[in-house]
Design a protein around this motif. Structure first.
Motif, mmCIF file in Angstrom:
data_model
loop_
_atom_site.group_PDB
_atom_site.id
_atom_site.type_symbol
_atom_site.label_atom_id
_atom_site.label_comp_id
_atom_site.label_asym_id
_atom_site.label_seq_id
_atom_site.Cartn_x
_atom_site.Cartn_y
_atom_site.Cartn_z
ATOM 1 N N UNK A 1 1.608 16.216 -12.354
ATOM 2 C CA UNK A 1 0.387 16.447 -13.135
ATOM 3 C C UNK A 1 -0.445 17.548 -12.483
ATOM 4 N N UNK A 2 -0.591 17.496 -11.160
ATOM 5 C CA UNK A 2 -1.369 18.522 -10.462
ATOM 6 C C UNK A 2 -0.686 19.888 -10.580
ATOM 7 N N UNK B 1 0.834 -1.222 0.000
ATOM 8 C CA UNK B 1 0.000 0.000 0.000
ATOM 9 C C UNK B 1 0.860 1.259 0.000
ATOM 10 N N UNK B 2 1.966 1.254 0.742
ATOM 11 C CA UNK B 2 2.858 2.399 0.764
ATOM 12 C C UNK B 2 3.478 2.623 -0.612
ATOM 13 N N UNK B 3 3.843 1.544 -1.267
ATOM 14 C CA UNK B 3 4.441 1.660 -2.601
ATOM 15 C C UNK B 3 3.440 2.226 -3.600
ATOM 16 N N UNK B 4 2.193 1.812 -3.507
ATOM 17 C CA UNK B 4 1.150 2.337 -4.397
ATOM 18 C C UNK B 4 0.922 3.822 -4.111
ATOM 19 N N UNK B 5 0.918 4.179 -2.826
ATOM 20 C CA UNK B 5 0.743 5.587 -2.455
ATOM 21 C C UNK B 5 1.902 6.434 -2.992
ATOM 22 N N UNK B 6 3.134 5.971 -2.803
ATOM 23 C CA UNK B 6 4.293 6.717 -3.288
ATOM 24 C C UNK B 6 4.267 6.840 -4.803
ATOM 25 N N UNK B 7 3.922 5.760 -5.493
ATOM 26 C CA UNK B 7 3.837 5.812 -6.947
ATOM 27 C C UNK B 7 2.773 6.815 -7.386
ATOM 28 N N UNK C 1 1.798 9.455 -5.727
ATOM 29 C CA UNK C 1 2.309 10.806 -5.469
ATOM 30 C C UNK C 1 3.321 11.212 -6.537
ATOM 31 N N UNK C 2 4.196 10.294 -6.930
ATOM 32 C CA UNK C 2 5.188 10.596 -7.951
ATOM 33 C C UNK C 2 4.529 10.962 -9.279
ATOM 34 N N UNK C 3 3.415 10.335 -9.555
ATOM 35 C CA UNK C 3 2.711 10.594 -10.810
ATOM 36 C C UNK C 3 1.807 11.824 -10.691
#
Length: 84
Positions: free
Chosen positions: A19-20, A5-11, A13-15
């Motif tokens: 974009x934002x 879950x942390x890895x998905x969250x970090x990914x 955020x990186x993406x």
């Protein structure tokens, strides 16, 4: 370790962060980063004559201006010569 879950969250955020940021600064650019009256209005700019009559009238205007400035210069030189 953080887990998947942390890895998905970090990914995410990186993406999403770039974009934002691009979305925030990329929308309403005319209102956000504009300087009022920076570019001159069309009636304030030089207009190039394309028609034959317009070209002739512009040349005549330039000739009259040149002759006027020449007469003024000659008159100033004549006045300076008399003062000496």
């Amino acid at each position: 370790m953080g887990g998947p879950n942390l890895e998905v969250f970090k990914f995410g955020m990186y993406i999403m962060f770039p974009i934002a940021t691009m979305y925030y600064y990329g929308t309403n650019l005319d209102k956000r980063f504009s300087v009022p009256d920076f570019w001159p209005k069309p009636e304030q700019t030089n207009r190039i004559p394309f028609e034959k009559e317009e070209i002739h009238s512009e040349l005549e205007r330039l000739k009259q201006r040149r002759l006027y400035l020449r007469e003024k210069r000659l008159q100033n030189e004549k006045n300076e010569g008399q003062d000496s």
